[in-house]
Design a protein around this motif. Structure first.
Motif: not given
Length: 820
Positions: A283-290
């Motif tokens: 989930t937080v990896a997705i935040v980093l991508l954003i």
């Protein structure tokens, strides 16, 4: 510092607002990833704190005939495996316990660890002072001995080395202190205050009592497959060597289909939290991508503004590699700076995560920002810098000299193709934000469904629970134990504000559970088979009334039933319906817990209890009286360790516990009160993992939503700024304000719709991975998807409206003059 690096930092400092926004955005994404990774590493990846932990295994069983994929050890299997194995250096049996210590200040109920003599040896743990248990200590013929945990030694004895040889009274039995464990010793996720030997008598051991855990150390070079094969070889030896329980046959045990289940010891520590933590890290990896997409958009805008500068560099002889490095060095520098700030956020975040973590999360003490976490942070900082830096590098490392220099003379309307990269990044942000919002929405729906479950009690805020145990050494006679529990309950009932008091060996969801095969008289089942295991509790009068669990048919067990040894029992609704369809039809039917024990008549049927937590199905429950004849091998069994449920409006009163302790001591001064908590706290603990996941996902989704909104706002604002001259021309030719506003709103809406469609497809695929975390909600729940899509679409329109409104108020004359 090399000249190139100095130039990179000068360029970043020349645009302070751009640099600040980019660094802050990256710090949020990198810090969140580092914080969650520190939890994943501490809980899942860090080796256990023992010598050669990769050779430590948990030795379990499977029981396919009973439907158990994981089944515990018994004394009989342990004794066989220890003497006959070919794969273990040694094997030890262990179990958690709680004990009452008297004679060292006030009576105290503390945690203990029962071990066989080889357990500490195979763990290669040496005491700080004294010695470990030996085979002699583990024999029922030897004097009773005990080892102290380091913290208990410091707290109770001030760290005095002369404690060796002294005696303390544990559960009414004097025990000699033979050793003190080293500071920081924990066993798996247990933090015992005392260690005690099991002291099994092999002559009295029978096949059964699968209630213990085993740990073993593999010999060098032995694999798990070899260990499982060896355990499978030894299972028949156990059945041949030890006697069967009274009334059971060899055929019954053959039908259990006992099999091996040797697995890494780390699996016993981690339990079922691994999937949740990996999902949170994803989930937080997705935040980093954003975050990277947002910064990439900023870089594109900045690079477009520098086209004339880059073209001049190219005209003066700078090659595409040098220009690419100039752009990439800035992105890497921003990534590293964001990583440093993110690491500071991670330090604070780890403290918050540990504080907010559910009580059942293992290895909390192992969570820290250590060397591997620093390396992880460095790696994702560099990767992030490359991710958001590559797009402007690919687009602008080879500037078109003629067009770039010509455009330097005066502004030009930017063609649609010039916005494709920025639009694609915004679409990706919206899609990724939708995935996180859907995941968060599903967890919110799960939490709501859990709150709607009837757990088997009512008004949990007004029920205080505690435990009182009466050791055999303190009180040998069973009926006296029952009468003492009744006297304590009556004394507590007399306290101000107490409405009722009930007793049970296990309060709903408190983690205490016992299981037995239950034979039903009318349904004997196939011959030679052990019937399914059912959970059972020992209760006394007023338990159901105090808990608020309704009696559906018949009556409850009374003190009169207990003292008269009435052969009665109460069952749960699901057990009654399984056999007789209706609760009332179960009354008068008979059951028993072993083939040759007495039949006991069902006198009542009570509502189901969610004994394993609200997220799991209610088990079938059998309620025996706390005093019962011929229970297994005991002529008279008394349930000594009882949970007390106390219904009162004073559950939160700071003085109530002292009053209860005084009431207990007025009956017996050697009985401490332990495990004090309200039913609402027990219920919250059962939902703690869901609550933790919900909070983490909600935070990630909120950050993703903010970044997505900022992204779409930034793109529309930039388009408006670039098309100012075009807007002026349109308005000079008669375009109305609403037409101009609609033009840019439509642009934002198209981006949002494309992002929502792509995000919905991605969410439908990815949320299936979190199915194990959901309760009462389908991963494709249409309500959640619709609510998120509408909410995100509305937010995107609002983010587009502000720059669109600004565009509609452009003064045509000013816009045209600016374009000359």
């Amino acid at each position: 510092m090399p000249a190139r690096i100095r130039r990179t930092f000068r360029r970043l400092l020349s645009a302070p607002l751009f640099t600040a926004i980019a660094v802050t955005t990256l710090a949020l994404g990198i810090g969140a990833n580092s914080a969650i990774f520190s939890v994943v590493r501490g809980v899942l990846l860090k080796p256990l704190p023992f010598d050669a932990p990769d050779r430590l295994v948990g030795v379990w069983h499977t029981a396919q005939g009973l439907g158990f994929p994981v089944m515990n050890q018994s004394p009989a299997t342990y004794l066989t495996y220890r003497t006959d194995n070919r794969v273990f250096e040694d094997i030890g049996l262990w179990d958690n316990t709680t004990v009452t210590v008297t004679g060292v200040g006030e009576p105290e109920r503390i945690s203990g660890l029962l071990v066989t003599d080889g357990t500490l040896t195979l763990l290669r743990v040496n005491p700080q002072i004294g010695r470990r248990f030996t085979a002699d200590d583990d024999s029922p013929k030897s004097p009773h001995r005990v080892m102290l945990a380091h913290a208990y030694w410091q707290r109770k004895f001030g760290g005095d080395p002369a404690v060796l040889g002294r005696q303390i009274v544990v559960d009414g039995q004097p025990r000699e202190i033979i050793g003190v464990m080293p500071a920081g010793f924990t066993f798996l996720d247990n933090n015992p205050q005392l260690l005690l030997p099991f002291r099994f008598n092999p002559a009295e051991v029978f096949i059964g009592n699968f209630s213990y855990q085993a740990v073993a150390r593999l010999k060098a070079g032995v694999t798990l497959e070899q260990a499982n094969a060896d355990v499978a070889r030894m299972i028949p030896l156990t059945i041949e060597r030890f006697q069967l329980p009274p009334g059971f046959t060899r055929q019954m045990f053959d039908e259990v289909k006992l099999g091996p289940n040797v697995r890494p010891l780390s699996a016993d520590v981690i339990g079922d939290v691994g999937q949740m933590l990996w999902i949170l890290l994803g989930t937080v990896a997705i935040v980093l991508l954003i975050a990277c997409a947002n910064v990439a958009n900023l870089f594109l805008v900045r690079a477009e503004g520098r086209q004339q500068e880059l073209a001049i560099h190219a005209a003066l002889g700078a090659g595409s590699r040098r220009i690419a490095w100039e752009l990439l060095s800035e992105s890497l520098a921003l990534g590293l700076i964001g990583g440093v700030l993110g690491l500071l956020l991670a330090y604070a975040g780890v403290k918050g995560l540990v504080a907010a973590a559910p009580e059942g999360l293992p290895r909390l003490g192992e969570i820290a920002v250590d060397g591997p976490v620093l390396m992880f942070t460095l790696a994702i900082s560099v990767i992030a810098g490359l991710l958001f830096g590559l797009i402007p590098v690919l687009k602008f490392s080879r500037p078109q000299l003629s067009s770039a220099l010509k455009e330097g003379g005066r502004p030009a309307s930017v063609g649609r193709e010039r916005h494709r990269a920025r639009n694609a990044l915004v679409v990706a942000e919206i899609a990724l934000a939708l995935v996180l919002l859907v995941a968060s929405g599903l967890m919110i729906r799960t939490f709501q469904e859990m709150r709607r479950v009837q757990p088997g009690f009512t008004d949990p805020d007004t029920v205080l629970t505690l435990r009182i145990s009466i050791p055999t050494q303190l009180m040998a006679e069973g009926e006296q134990v029952a009468r003492t529990h009744e006297q304590i309950a009556r004394k507590i009932e007399q306290l101000p504000g107490i409405r009722s008091v009930g007793l049970s060996s296990s309060i709903t969801m408190d983690g205490f559970d016992n299981n037995d095969p239950i034979f039903v008289e009318e349904f004997p089942g196939p011959g030679g088979r052990i019937p399914p295991l059912r959970r059972y509790k020992f209760i006394a009068e007023n338990y159901f009334e105090t808990m608020g669990n309704s009696l559906l048919a018949g009556r409850a067990i009374t003190w009169s039933d207990i003292y008269s040894r009435a052969e009665v029992v109460v069952v749960s609704e699901n057990f009654a319906r399984e056999f007789w369809k209706e609760p009332s039809a179960a009354l008068g039917k008979r059951i028993r817990n072993s083939p040759n024990s007495q039949w006991r008549t069902i006198i009542g049927v009570v509502g189901n209890e969610r004994d394993d937590g609200v997220a799991r199905a209610a088990p079938s429950l059998i309620y025996w009286p706390i005093l019962i004849d011929n229970f297994w091998t005991e002529e008279l069994f008394a349930a000594r360790n009882q949970g007390y449920a106390i219904r009162t409006d004073r559950a939160g009163s700071p003085t109530l516990l002292k009053e209860i302790q005084q009431a207990v001591w007025s009956v017996n001064g050697n009985l401490p009160v332990a495990a004090v908590q309200t039913l609402s706290e027990i219920q919250a603990d059962s939902m703690a993992q869901t609550s933790f996941a919900l909070v983490m996902l909600a935070i990630a989704a909120t950050v993703a939503l903010v970044l997505g909104v900022v992204g779409i706002y930034g793109v529309i604002s930039y388009v408006v700024a670039q098309r100012t001259r075009e807007i002026g021309i349109r308005m000079a030719l008669g375009a109305a304000e609403r037409d101009v506003s609609r033009l840019f709103l439509r642009h934002g809406l198209v981006l949002a719709v494309v992002g929502i469609v792509l995000g919905t497809v991605a969410a439908a695929a990815l949320t299936r991975l979190m199915a194990a975390l959901l309760f009462g909600v389908d991963p494709l729940d249409p309500t959640t998807y619709a609510a998120v899509a509408i909410g995100l679409g509305g937010t995107a329109i609002l983010a587009s409206y502000l720059p669109a409104r600004r565009a509609s108020r452009v003064d045509p004359a000013s816009a045209l003059r600016a374009g000359l």
